[in-house]
Design an enzyme around this catalytic site. Structure first.
Site, PDB file in Angstrom:
ATOM      1  N   PHE A 110      35.966   5.136  51.716  1.00 17.71           N
ATOM      2  CA  PHE A 110      36.530   5.899  52.819  1.00 17.71           C
ATOM      3  C   PHE A 110      37.133   4.933  53.824  1.00 17.71           C
ATOM      4  CE2 PHE A 110      35.584  10.523  54.083  1.00 17.71           C
ATOM      5  CZ  PHE A 110      35.890  11.003  52.818  1.00 17.71           C
ATOM      6  N   GLN A 223      40.187  13.046  67.796  1.00 16.44           N
ATOM      7  CA  GLN A 223      40.626  12.528  66.500  1.00 16.44           C
ATOM      8  C   GLN A 223      41.665  13.438  65.859  1.00 16.44           C
ATOM      9  OE1 GLN A 223      38.050  12.043  62.661  1.00 16.44           O
ATOM     10  NE2 GLN A 223      38.355  10.025  63.566  1.00 16.44           N
ATOM     11  N   HIS A 225      43.374  13.980  62.310  1.00 18.98           N
ATOM     12  CA  HIS A 225      43.257  13.610  60.911  1.00 18.98           C
ATOM     13  C   HIS A 225      44.651  13.321  60.365  1.00 18.98           C
ATOM     14  CE1 HIS A 225      42.092  13.629  56.698  1.00 18.98           C
ATOM     15  NE2 HIS A 225      40.823  13.637  57.083  1.00 18.98           N
ATOM     16  N   LEU A 235      42.750  21.062  56.140  1.00 16.11           N
ATOM     17  CA  LEU A 235      42.356  19.684  55.880  1.00 16.11           C
ATOM     18  C   LEU A 235      42.598  19.283  54.427  1.00 16.11           C
ATOM     19  CD1 LEU A 235      40.901  17.084  56.847  1.00 16.11           C
ATOM     20  CD2 LEU A 235      38.754  18.156  56.138  1.00 16.11           C
ATOM     21  N   GLU A 238      40.099  12.932  53.293  1.00 15.62           N
ATOM     22  CA  GLU A 238      40.271  11.497  53.149  1.00 15.62           C
ATOM     23  C   GLU A 238      39.833  11.034  51.754  1.00 15.62           C
ATOM     24  OE1 GLU A 238      38.482   7.690  55.562  1.00 15.62           O
ATOM     25  OE2 GLU A 238      39.211   9.406  56.690  1.00 15.62           O
ATOM     26  N   ARG A 269      41.141   6.363  60.588  1.00 19.41           N
ATOM     27  CA  ARG A 269      41.984   7.542  60.756  1.00 19.41           C
ATOM     28  C   ARG A 269      42.993   7.413  61.884  1.00 19.41           C
ATOM     29  NH1 ARG A 269      37.489  12.339  59.690  1.00 19.41           N
ATOM     30  NH2 ARG A 269      37.385  12.006  57.430  1.00 19.41           N
ATOM     31  N   HIS A 334      41.437  17.148  64.554  1.00 17.77           N
ATOM     32  CA  HIS A 334      40.384  17.298  63.551  1.00 17.77           C
ATOM     33  C   HIS A 334      38.980  17.245  64.120  1.00 17.77           C
ATOM     34  CE1 HIS A 334      38.370  17.020  59.694  1.00 17.77           C
ATOM     35  NE2 HIS A 334      37.866  15.840  59.987  1.00 17.77           N
ATOM     36  N   ARG A 369      36.060   8.043  65.134  1.00 19.16           N
ATOM     37  CA  ARG A 369      35.007   8.253  64.134  1.00 19.16           C
ATOM     38  C   ARG A 369      35.489   7.850  62.747  1.00 19.16           C
ATOM     39  NH1 ARG A 369      33.954  12.112  60.388  1.00 19.16           N
ATOM     40  NH2 ARG A 369      35.461  13.633  61.161  1.00 19.16           N
TER      41      ARG A 369
END
Length: 556
Positions: A110, A223, A225, A235, A238, A269, A334, A369
């Protein structure tokens, strides 16, 4: 009036985990929707933990702190990463069907991680975790009040005495007396127009706590995304990039080489989202404002086994099969790094009031994050909140009910006045203008001119809200009334984000100021605190807890 030792507001992963931790007490969960409709169910990619022999929790902590642009409180990050393996294994023992490789829980790479430590259940990890958690709640007889909207936090002499709830199904307004209260109410994504969040994610829990006298922390850090489905902003996990997906612009360039030459699509991100938006802004995106996410080279078998949910979303909502064609993606709001100011015990400045999950700011995410850390935060700090609330409640008696009774009367009068209003403005005109100004002026790229314009617009919308009009006068599932009630909180949250972003004259993590593009540790290595006043937010600051890693340049 209802009465329980511990009241938990929010029926998602954090709230249910808190309830299980406090189950030996008289505990009840209040949820705006049925728990299985909570937004936790939509999390896709995975949950982080240093499970492998070659991985260490200290490395997980470093990746998290670096990813946070050094704004995370490092003592809290240590708790998050050290206890992560135990929480993931606990969920597996409770019944979560994680994907497996050679008999072990499978883990994928990730963004921002130095090791593939994201455990996953195909690309429906949140779905599997939430269903497992709800089964445990049923097994342990956890009391759930579904379809109740909590409208007020009752604080009496600095101590939390309970909450006031509005029964969406019947229109009843009632008090819930408690020795301790935990908020696990999720994020505020729906104050933005383009968001991956469910329509229930209005941030109302944060707003209720804020109006109840609890500070909101670091709300300017929002955040975005990088990959949401163009046109719907659903969404696209990721995990699709973790499995090897490429981002391509209209010139057939794998453009992440320009922005993160070492980690490419698996940069954090904030970096990937800014890169995509830059490509679009500079004319290298496709007409309409998107880039392509290519999965075709991964192969049909891998897509069907590891990304079946993403394939289904692309087919159902874009008429595209990613086995054959690229998925059009664009950044969208996000996650909420900020939230109710709380410490690593999940405690707040109000005695007996705790917060966990996305509505809280512990702060383990700082300015940005890492993917896979939010599901971990819910199950880990949910447990900590439940345990600490239970221990606190053991030492306390119920307060006199007068404070709850007075609060119920106040909420009843407010709702009656709203319903009896003969004319005014529809809630959705104000809400839609809020969402538009947040997208346009308080998005991925910010500057003083746009932030000031947004702040002025928020003041105007708050003034207009005073004449909001509800056409539906009924009591049974009056969603128009619920939307109107939540709108005031959405305006509060938007105002706090705007003012915090305007004051923070630097760029850090998700907060990028084009007029102040550098990180400024000398002046801004500190948390923002916003306190409610009748005249608007009062902004204060507090230091970041640095214990393990000194701030340095953040390069990928």
């Amino acid at each position: 009036m209802f009465r329980h030792d511990i009241i938990i507001v929010g029926g998602g992963l954090a709230g249910l985990r808190a309830a299980l931790a406090a189950k030996s007490a008289d505990v009840a969960v209040i949820s705006k929707v049925h728990p299985l409709r909570s937004h936790s169910v939509s999390a896709q990619g995975g949950i982080n933990a240093a499970l492998a022999k070659n991985d260490r929790w200290e490395d997980h902590a470093f990746d998290t702190i670096k990813g946070s642009d050094y704004l995370a409180d490092q003592d809290a990050v240590e708790v998050l990463c050290r206890e992560a393996p135990e929480r993931v294994i606990e969920m597996e023992h409770w019944g979560t069907l994680f994907s497996r490789v050679d008999g072990r829980i499978a883990q994928r790479p990730f963004g921002g991680a130095g090791y593939p430590r994201t455990a996953y259940a195909e690309d429906r990890t949140g779905h599997h975790l939430l269903h497992t958690m709800y089964e445990q709640a049923l097994k342990n007889g956890i009391k759930v009040y579904s379809e109740w909207l909590v409208t007020r936090l009752v604080v009496d002499n600095g101590r939390c005495a309970g909450v006031v709830g509005y029964n969406i199904a019947s229109g009843e307004i009632a008090g819930f007396q408690a020795k301790a209260v935990i908020f696990a109410t999720g994020g505020y994504g729906r104050i933005y127009k383009r968001s991956t969040n469910s329509v229930i994610n209005t941030g109302f829990g944060c707003a209720v706590a804020y109006r109840g006298g609890v500070a909101l922390e670091d709300m300017e850090f929002v955040q975005f995304h990088p990959t949401t489905l163009y046109g719907t902003n659903i969404l696209i996990t990721e995990g699709a990039r973790g499995e090897g997906g490429f981002l391509m612009n209209r010139n057939r360039e794998r453009f992440m080489q320009r922005y993160s030459p070492h980690m490419l699509e698996l940069a954090p991100r904030d970096i990937v989202a800014r890169a995509i938006q830059t490509e679009i802004n500079e004319g290298r995106g496709f007409e309409g404002g998107f880039v392509n996410l290519e999965l075709m080279h991964i192969g049909e078998r891998n897509i069907k086994e590891r990304l079946p949910g993403i394939r289904q979303i692309a087919i159902d909502f874009a008429n595209i099969d990613p086995i054959e064609k690229p998925i059009p993606v664009q950044p969208g709001q996000h996650y909420s790094m900020g939230g109710i100011a709380s410490d690593k015990t999940c405690g707040t400045a109000v005695q007996g009031f705790y917060a966990c999950g996305e509505c809280s700011c512990v702060s383990v995410h700082g300015a940005n994050r890492l993917g896979g850390n939010s599901l971990l935060e819910t199950v880990l700090f949910g447990k900590i909140a439940g345990e600490n609330a239970k221990d606190y409640a053991k030492t306390k008696d119920f307060e006199a009910p007068a404070a709850i009774e007075n609060a119920v009367k106040g909420e009843s009068d407010m709702i009656s006045e709203l319903l009896n209003r003969k004319e005014g403005e529809a809630f959705y005109t104000i809400r839609d203008e809020l969402r538009a100004v947040m997208d346009e002026n308080v998005g991925i790229f910010r500057d003083e001119q746009n932030l000031k314009a947004a702040s002025e617009k928020l003041s105007e919308l708050k003034s207009r809200f005073r004449s909001v009009y509800v056409r539906n006068k009924g009591t049974v599932f009056n969603q128009e009334l619920v939307n109107a009630l939540e709108l005031e909180g959405m305006l509060d949250i938007g105002q706090v984000i705007c003012l915090g972003a305007l004051a923070r004259r630097e760029s850090r993590g998700s907060h990028y100021r084009t007029d102040y593009p550098a990180r400024d540790d000398k002046n801004w290595l500190r948390h923002t605190l916003a306190m409610f006043t009748p005249d608007g937010p009062q902004i204060e600051y507090k230091p970041v807890n640095i214990t393990m890693y000194q701030p340095k340049a953040r390069e990928y």
